[in-house]
Scaffold this motif. Structure first.
Motif, PDB file in Angstrom:
ATOM      1  N   UNK A 157       0.837  -1.196   0.000  1.00 28.00           N
ATOM      2  CA  UNK A 157       0.000   0.000   0.000  1.00 28.00           C
ATOM      3  C   UNK A 157       0.874   1.249   0.000  1.00 28.00           C
ATOM      4  N   UNK A 158       0.733   2.057  -1.043  1.00 25.81           N
ATOM      5  CA  UNK A 158       1.348   3.381  -1.097  1.00 25.81           C
ATOM      6  C   UNK A 158       0.208   4.391  -1.157  1.00 25.81           C
ATOM      7  N   UNK A 159       0.514   5.655  -1.333  1.00 25.27           N
ATOM      8  CA  UNK A 159      -0.526   6.700  -1.364  1.00 25.27           C
ATOM      9  C   UNK A 159      -0.628   7.255  -2.777  1.00 25.27           C
ATOM     10  N   UNK A 160      -1.804   7.127  -3.366  1.00 29.05           N
ATOM     11  CA  UNK A 160      -2.041   7.648  -4.710  1.00 29.05           C
ATOM     12  C   UNK A 160      -2.402   9.126  -4.635  1.00 29.05           C
ATOM     13  N   UNK A 161      -1.544   9.985  -5.144  1.00 32.42           N
ATOM     14  CA  UNK A 161      -1.775  11.429  -5.113  1.00 32.42           C
ATOM     15  C   UNK A 161      -2.118  11.989  -6.496  1.00 32.42           C
ATOM     16  N   UNK A 162      -2.561  11.118  -7.386  1.00 28.73           N
ATOM     17  CA  UNK A 162      -2.808  11.492  -8.772  1.00 28.73           C
ATOM     18  C   UNK A 162      -3.789  12.641  -8.925  1.00 28.73           C
ATOM     19  N   UNK A 163      -4.758  12.726  -8.024  1.00 31.19           N
ATOM     20  CA  UNK A 163      -5.799  13.751  -8.144  1.00 31.19           C
ATOM     21  C   UNK A 163      -5.533  14.990  -7.291  1.00 31.19           C
ATOM     22  N   UNK A 164      -4.353  15.059  -6.705  1.00 29.20           N
ATOM     23  CA  UNK A 164      -3.961  16.223  -5.916  1.00 29.20           C
ATOM     24  C   UNK A 164      -3.337  17.273  -6.839  1.00 29.20           C
TER      25      UNK A 164
END
Length: 346
Positions: free
Chosen positions: A310-317
């Motif tokens: 599990x990583x953090x998806x920041x694509x929509x930031x």
């Protein structure tokens, strides 16, 4: 800085805080406690905790090189983020200014407290512009939030730029230094006596490896700390948290070893990530995480989830298109991540 009374909400300035039972006999010795309707049978947690965490603050003070009277302890940093909204911001009238992108709880707290949240975009290289931040303020701006090193970008901002904001703004400036233990930059907590409008946040969740005990810190002038203590809930830091924090503080050698290991792993992880075909860019970082631009953040994130990683998806930031935020793990965890990414094919 405006006079403090002009910044504080009138109802808070006039507030008579709740008086804890333990507050009323300070300076006196006692061995019979029948004042707080507690269960008298001792099981180590039958008594209310010290509402001002004096013993714990005395242990933190030399470690952080901040006087006890300039320390506030809260239920995670989130409490120290929320309290300034309740102290300074009139719902529906006042506003706060923050950089964008940054830690999401600032905006969440603004929404909960019905306070306008004004975003000022960072540059394409994730730098801040003090003039743009100050220009976003008006007479109803009570607080400016600056996270440095910033989350999710990882970079620490130049001190001179933050100092310009603090010295120019008439309200409260909050510098969130949750990740400062991983940065070479001089912490702003050493400047709280120089700037009466400065509040600096810190936490036990990162370098201290104690996210589970939910203990946050705020450093500020005695006047600002007094306002925090006036508004906070009476027994906001529980007995178990205080006890565990004291235990952790007794092992400073472990803290330094953890920081060194994380920094070493960070360097190795960044180098390995940069060699992956799916990696477009690895951003410089002063934190315990790395922001990475990849070819397809959504697809790679889902691929890693199926691999149990599990990583953090920041694509929509904002400004973080196709970016994943990856916390620096143990050597074994980082190896598993890299192994999975090397096997990824679209």
């Amino acid at each position: 800085m405006k006079p403090l009374q002009e910044l504080v909400r009138p109802n808070i300035w006039a507030l008579t805080p709740y008086s804890c039972a333990r507050d009323e006999f300070k300076g006196m010795k006692a061995d019979v406690f029948i004042d707080a309707n507690e269960n008298p049978y001792n099981n180590t947690v039958n008594r209310y905790p010290d509402p001002l965490q004096e013993k714990l603050k005395q242990a933190i003070s030399p470690m952080k090189q901040v006087p006890v009277e300039n320390i506030f302890l809260g239920n995670g940093s989130d409490e120290a983020i929320d309290l300034p909204f309740r102290i300074f911001c009139r719902p529906g009238k006042d506003n706060v200014v923050a950089i964008d992108p940054t830690y999401g709880m600032y905006e969440v707290c603004a929404d909960i407290n019905d306070v306008e949240y004004r975003k000022v975009s960072l540059s394409e290289t994730y730098d801040l512009n003090p003039d743009e931040i100050l220009a976003a303020c008006n007479s109803n701006t009570k607080i400016i939030f600056i996270c440095s090193p910033n989350n999710p970008t990882g970079n620490a901002f130049q001190r001179e730029k933050i100092e310009k904001i603090i010295s120019s703004f008439q309200g409260i400036v909050i510098v969130d230094e949750a990740y400062s233990d991983f940065s070479d930059q001089r912490p702003f907590r050493f400047d709280i006596l120089k700037y009466p409008n400065l509040i600096v946040l810190a936490t036990f969740s990162k370098a201290w490896a104690a996210a589970g005990i939910r203990l946050g810190m705020a450093f500020a002038s005695t006047e600002l700390i007094g306002l925090f203590n006036r508004v906070k809930y009476p027994y906001n830091v529980n007995v178990l948290t205080q006890q565990k924090a004291l235990e952790i503080l007794g092992n400073a050698t472990l803290l330094q070893r953890n920081i060194i290991q994380i920094l070493e792993e960070r360097e190795a992880l960044m180098k390995s990530l940069s060699l992956l075909p799916i990696c477009n860019k690895v951003y410089p970082t002063d934190a315990n995480f790395v922001l990475v631009q990849v070819t397809d953040a959504d697809a790679i994130y889902q691929y890693l989830v199926h691999k149990g990683i599990i990583v953090r998806n920041r694509n929509r930031v904002h400004l973080c298109g196709n970016c994943l935020r990856i916390t620096v793990g143990t050597k074994d965890e980082n190896t598993k991540l890299l192994s999975a990414l090397r096997q990824y094919t679209k």
